[in-house]
Scaffold this motif. Structure first.
Motif, PDB file in Angstrom:
ATOM      1  N   GLY A  10       0.864  -1.182   0.000  1.00 14.94           N
ATOM      2  CA  GLY A  10       0.000   0.000   0.000  1.00 14.94           C
ATOM      3  C   GLY A  10       0.898   1.228   0.000  1.00 14.94           C
ATOM      4  N   ALA A  11       0.290   2.391   0.198  1.00 15.65           N
ATOM      5  CA  ALA A  11       1.067   3.633   0.164  1.00 15.65           C
ATOM      6  C   ALA A  11       2.174   3.620   1.217  1.00 15.65           C
ATOM      7  CB  ALA A  11       0.127   4.808   0.410  1.00 15.65           C
ATOM      8  N   ASP A  33      -2.109  -9.071  -2.475  1.00 16.47           N
ATOM      9  CA  ASP A  33      -2.994  -8.829  -3.621  1.00 16.47           C
ATOM     10  C   ASP A  33      -2.212  -8.990  -4.936  1.00 16.47           C
ATOM     11  OD1 ASP A  33      -5.201  -8.027  -5.074  1.00 16.47           O
ATOM     12  OD2 ASP A  33      -5.568  -6.208  -3.903  1.00 16.47           O
ATOM     13  N   HIS A  55     -10.714   8.916  -2.730  1.00 18.32           N
ATOM     14  CA  HIS A  55      -9.598   9.607  -2.071  1.00 18.32           C
ATOM     15  C   HIS A  55      -9.584  11.082  -2.429  1.00 18.32           C
ATOM     16  CE1 HIS A  55      -8.120   5.575  -1.348  1.00 18.32           C
ATOM     17  NE2 HIS A  55      -7.370   6.111  -0.397  1.00 18.32           N
ATOM     18  N   PHE A  56      -9.549  11.927  -1.418  1.00 13.78           N
ATOM     19  CA  PHE A  56      -9.359  13.360  -1.647  1.00 13.78           C
ATOM     20  C   PHE A  56      -8.145  13.808  -0.840  1.00 13.78           C
ATOM     21  CE2 PHE A  56     -10.959  14.594   2.495  1.00 13.78           C
ATOM     22  CZ  PHE A  56     -11.834  13.571   2.805  1.00 13.78           C
ATOM     23  N   TYR A 329     -20.064   1.461   5.995  1.00 19.20           N
ATOM     24  CA  TYR A 329     -19.106   1.060   7.030  1.00 19.20           C
ATOM     25  C   TYR A 329     -19.841   0.118   7.974  1.00 19.20           C
ATOM     26  CZ  TYR A 329     -15.847   4.585   5.451  1.00 19.20           C
ATOM     27  OH  TYR A 329     -14.967   5.310   4.700  1.00 19.20           O
ATOM     28  N   LEU A 372     -13.783  -4.469   2.208  1.00 19.78           N
ATOM     29  CA  LEU A 372     -12.536  -4.436   2.974  1.00 19.78           C
ATOM     30  C   LEU A 372     -12.886  -4.792   4.416  1.00 19.78           C
ATOM     31  CD1 LEU A 372      -9.643  -3.472   2.227  1.00 19.78           C
ATOM     32  CD2 LEU A 372     -10.319  -1.194   2.960  1.00 19.78           C
ATOM     33  N   ARG A 410      -6.985   7.482   9.343  1.00 22.62           N
ATOM     34  CA  ARG A 410      -6.281   6.839   8.226  1.00 22.62           C
ATOM     35  C   ARG A 410      -6.197   7.816   7.053  1.00 22.62           C
ATOM     36  NH1 ARG A 410     -11.845   4.319   5.932  1.00 22.62           N
ATOM     37  NH2 ARG A 410     -12.346   6.485   5.581  1.00 22.62           N
ATOM     38  N   SER A 413      -1.453  10.693   3.494  1.00 18.93           N
ATOM     39  CA  SER A 413      -0.425  11.626   3.919  1.00 18.93           C
ATOM     40  C   SER A 413       0.253  11.157   5.205  1.00 18.93           C
ATOM     41  CB  SER A 413      -1.044  13.009   4.118  1.00 18.93           C
ATOM     42  OG  SER A 413      -0.033  13.952   4.330  1.00 18.93           O
TER      43      SER A 413
HETATM   44  C1  LIG Z   1     -13.341   3.999   2.100  1.00 18.12           C
HETATM   45  C2  LIG Z   1     -12.009   4.665   2.293  1.00 18.12           C
HETATM   46  C3  LIG Z   1     -11.864   6.007   1.987  1.00 18.12           C
HETATM   47  C4  LIG Z   1     -10.635   6.651   2.169  1.00 18.12           C
HETATM   48  N1  LIG Z   1     -10.522   7.969   1.842  1.00 18.12           N
HETATM   49  C5  LIG Z   1      -9.317   8.565   1.948  1.00 18.12           C
HETATM   50  C6  LIG Z   1      -9.126   9.913   1.517  1.00 18.12           C
HETATM   51  O1  LIG Z   1     -10.051  10.557   1.041  1.00 18.12           O
HETATM   52  N2  LIG Z   1      -7.899  10.469   1.654  1.00 18.12           N
HETATM   53  C7  LIG Z   1      -6.834   9.780   2.177  1.00 18.12           C
HETATM   54  O2  LIG Z   1      -5.723  10.322   2.260  1.00 18.12           O
HETATM   55  N3  LIG Z   1      -6.996   8.503   2.594  1.00 18.12           N
HETATM   56  C8  LIG Z   1      -8.197   7.894   2.497  1.00 18.12           C
HETATM   57  N4  LIG Z   1      -8.347   6.597   2.902  1.00 18.12           N
HETATM   58  C9  LIG Z   1      -7.254   5.950   3.626  1.00 18.12           C
HETATM   59  C10 LIG Z   1      -6.115   5.530   2.729  1.00 18.12           C
HETATM   60  O3  LIG Z   1      -6.588   4.772   1.660  1.00 18.12           O
HETATM   61  C11 LIG Z   1      -5.185   4.690   3.607  1.00 18.12           C
HETATM   62  O4  LIG Z   1      -4.774   5.441   4.728  1.00 18.12           O
HETATM   63  C12 LIG Z   1      -3.927   4.250   2.877  1.00 18.12           C
HETATM   64  O5  LIG Z   1      -4.170   3.873   1.556  1.00 18.12           O
HETATM   65  C13 LIG Z   1      -3.398   3.069   3.688  1.00 18.12           C
HETATM   66  O6  LIG Z   1      -2.170   2.659   3.170  1.00 18.12           O
HETATM   67  P1  LIG Z   1      -1.361   1.569   3.960  1.00 18.12           P
HETATM   68  O7  LIG Z   1      -0.201   1.197   3.118  1.00 18.12           O
HETATM   69  O8  LIG Z   1      -1.130   2.014   5.347  1.00 18.12           O
HETATM   70  O9  LIG Z   1      -2.371   0.330   4.128  1.00 18.12           O
HETATM   71  P2  LIG Z   1      -3.089  -0.609   2.969  1.00 18.12           P
HETATM   72  O10 LIG Z   1      -3.358   0.245   1.810  1.00 18.12           O
HETATM   73  O11 LIG Z   1      -4.160  -1.287   3.692  1.00 18.12           O
HETATM   74  O12 LIG Z   1      -1.896  -1.577   2.625  1.00 18.12           O
HETATM   75  C14 LIG Z   1      -1.660  -2.759   3.325  1.00 18.12           C
HETATM   76  C15 LIG Z   1      -1.368  -3.824   2.302  1.00 18.12           C
HETATM   77  O13 LIG Z   1      -1.023  -5.035   2.955  1.00 18.12           O
HETATM   78  C16 LIG Z   1      -1.477  -6.104   2.167  1.00 18.12           C
HETATM   79  N5  LIG Z   1      -1.521  -7.312   2.980  1.00 18.12           N
HETATM   80  C17 LIG Z   1      -2.441  -7.690   3.909  1.00 18.12           C
HETATM   81  N6  LIG Z   1      -2.096  -8.875   4.453  1.00 18.12           N
HETATM   82  C18 LIG Z   1      -0.922  -9.266   3.855  1.00 18.12           C
HETATM   83  C19 LIG Z   1      -0.065 -10.388   4.002  1.00 18.12           C
HETATM   84  N7  LIG Z   1      -0.332 -11.361   4.851  1.00 18.12           N
HETATM   85  N8  LIG Z   1       1.048 -10.440   3.235  1.00 18.12           N
HETATM   86  C20 LIG Z   1       1.355  -9.460   2.353  1.00 18.12           C
HETATM   87  N9  LIG Z   1       0.555  -8.369   2.177  1.00 18.12           N
HETATM   88  C21 LIG Z   1      -0.552  -8.269   2.922  1.00 18.12           C
HETATM   89  C22 LIG Z   1      -2.836  -5.627   1.707  1.00 18.12           C
HETATM   90  O14 LIG Z   1      -3.272  -6.345   0.572  1.00 18.12           O
HETATM   91  C23 LIG Z   1      -2.553  -4.158   1.408  1.00 18.12           C
HETATM   92  O15 LIG Z   1      -2.189  -3.960   0.063  1.00 18.12           O
HETATM   93  C24 LIG Z   1      -9.545   5.918   2.683  1.00 18.12           C
HETATM   94  C25 LIG Z   1      -9.677   4.568   2.965  1.00 18.12           C
HETATM   95  C26 LIG Z   1     -10.903   3.938   2.780  1.00 18.12           C
HETATM   96  C27 LIG Z   1     -11.039   2.486   3.106  1.00 18.12           C
END
Ligand SMILES: Cc1cc2nc3c(=O)[nH]c(=O)nc-3n(C[C@H](O)[C@H](O)[C@H](O)COP(=O)(O)OP(=O)(O)OC[C@H]3O[C@@H](n4cnc5c(N)ncnc54)[C@H](O)[C@@H]3O)c2cc1C
Length: 427
Positions: A10-11, A33, A55-56, A329, A372, A410, A413
């Motif tokens: 992820g990000a 994924d 996402h905004f 949700y 999710l 969450r 940024s």
């Molecule tokens: C409905 C919704 C709306 C949102 N709106 C906004 C917004 O407007 N603006 C904003 O800034 N943010 C928004 N967010 C939040 C933003 O999307 C997240 O904060 C950010 O994308 C999270 O990134 P991450 O890498 O922390 O986690 P994730 O993106 O959850 O990355 C974790 C990764 O780990 C992987 N994973 C899980 N288990 C395993 C495993 N066992 N082995 C290997 N990989 C695994 C998953 O597949 C996933 O790709 C929103 C989120 C949601 C759900």
């Protein structure tokens, strides 16, 4: 230089890998994924590349701006004047500025002044230590009174948090007021941003940089176990193969941790096991007609079982089509979480028709549903004491997810900001 495994593309995981590679580490990223991006991943919506989850960008998203600049993407950021509406018991009202508040007919003037003051002081506040100890519902009631809570908040909390509605930290909700409340051109005009082409543009650029600097990204490669030896991390198991690493960074949702690290000391395991999340079923409709002129529409209507919709095309334009996200949700134990796609499509489109009676069945061009299980961490009062530290006492092991930057909600940024910190800690 240690060999580092990053779990999750992820990000946060990708940004951590990018910073680690810049510092000269050897990095492998493992993603369950088939595509990178996690919550920010896209899908093909009939020729339009769109986020699975809306996402905004807000004006407070400093870490996103810095990363975009570093990656040569600062020109991709776009800003739009946006607005908020409130659909209250069958009628639309403007919302989100002082005039709209004064014109809203369902609150007395004292409640309106109290609500306005709460929002205004929230944007000015920076110390949140007291708020961490308070419940969001009690804090809001103390500001807005019972009537303000009932009309403006009670239903939104009930439909987003269900059984957790009275166990949310005031600090967590305050950061949301502040982030959105400061994303304005003026007192009367909200302004939100997006990345031209969507969040995928940032994800793709991070992937390019990670690969370009010699990192490896293994897709469709879930990590089943993180191994520990002598209070230090020793490696991971991926698709049945055990691999050695000196340092492991996991960015998967924290509730996965107890199962993923069976050798974790009991006190740490208990800390992770106690954390709660709600899931989301996100329905996105592509329509020939708009639902409203607003980017966000909060809803309090006895016939509608969702707290709001996001009319994404009122931020990012998609030609003649209108894109509307309808997020449900839900705790994953809620029957709706497993409701069939067909029935969710019917139900959510039915809601849109209540919001805009001019919408006809033939105006729905396409629909996509994404689910999710861990979409929104539940941050109760005193979360600061409960949240496990990112740098664990296990040597070489860092564990983070979207709740690790509490009280911030969450967000991309905060995730990329934390990723830089995490990478800096790897020795
Ligand atoms: C409905 C919704 C709306 C949102 N709106 C906004 C917004 O407007 N603006 C904003 O800034 N943010 C928004 N967010 C939040 C933003 O999307 C997240 O904060 C950010 O994308 C999270 O990134 P991450 O890498 O922390 O986690 P994730 O993106 O959850 O990355 C974790 C990764 O780990 C992987 N994973 C899980 N288990 C395993 C495993 N066992 N082995 C290997 N990989 C695994 C998953 O597949 C996933 O790709 C929103 C989120 C949601 C759900």
């Amino acid at each position: 230089m240690p060999k580092v495994a990053v779990i999750g593309a992820g990000a946060m995981g990708l940004a951590a890998a990018y910073h680690l590679l810049k510092a000269g580490h050897k990095v492998e990223v493992f993603e369950a994924d088939a595509v990178p991006g996690g919550m920010a991943a896209h899908f093909d919506f009939g020729g339009v590349s769109l986020e699975r989850y809306y996402h905004f960008v807000c004006k407070a998203d400093q870490a996103t701006f810095s990363l975009l600049q570093e990656l040569g993407l600062e020109g991709a950021l776009r800003w739009r004047r946006t607005s908020m509406g409130y659909f209250y018991q069958g009628r639309h009202y403007a919302w989100g500025d002082p005039i709209a508040l004064l014109r809203f007919p369902h609150l007395d003037i004292i409640s309106k002044i109290r609500y306005g003051l709460m929002m205004f002081t929230s944007t000015k506040r920076s110390d949140w230590s007291k708020l961490d100890r308070l419940r969001a519902d009690q804090w809001i009631k103390a500001w807005c009174g019972e009537r303000g809570w009932k009309v403006l908040w009670e239903k939104l909390f009930a439909l987003k948090f269900f059984e957790f509605a009275d166990d949310i930290s005031a600090a967590w909700i305050w950061t949301r007021f502040k982030r959105v409340g400061t994303s304005r051109r003026s007192l009367m005009q909200e302004e939100m941003g997006y990345i031209e082409g969507g969040s995928e543009v940032l994800i793709k650029r991070l992937v390019e940089r990670v690969l370009g600097m010699g990192g490896t990204i293994h897709l469709a490669s879930p990590v089943s176990e993180i191994h520990l030896e002598n209070e230090a991390v020793s490696g991971v198991t991926v698709s049945g193969t055990r691999l050695s690493f000196d340092s492991v960074i996991t960015t998967v949702p924290l509730p996965h941790i107890p199962k993923m690290i069976p050798a974790l000391p009991e006190d740490m395991r208990a800390q992770y096991a106690a954390l709660k999340n709600v899931g989301v079923v996100c329905v996105v409709h592509k329509l020939k007609k708009p639902v409203s002129r607003h980017f966000w529409l909060n809803i309090n209507d006895d016939r509608i079982e969702i707290p709001g919709i996001i009319e994404f095309s009122n931020l990012r334009h998609f030609g003649s089509n209108h894109i509307v996200f309808v997020p449900y949700y839900l705790p994953i134990t809620h029957p709706r979480f497993s409701q069939s796609d067909d029935s969710l499509i019917r139900e959510s489109f039915g809601y849109l028709k209540l919001l805009n009676p001019e919408l006809l069945d033939q105006d729905r061009v396409a629909t996509q549903i994404s689910r999710l299980r861990f979409a929104q961490p539940i941050c109760p009062p005193r979360y600061l004491e409960r949240i496990p530290p990112v740098a664990t006492r296990i040597r070489g092991l860092q564990i983070a997810d979207t709740s690790s930057y509490y009280p911030e909600d969450r967000g991309i940024s905060e995730g990329v900001r934390l990723a830089r910190e995490i990478a800096g800690r790897v020795q």
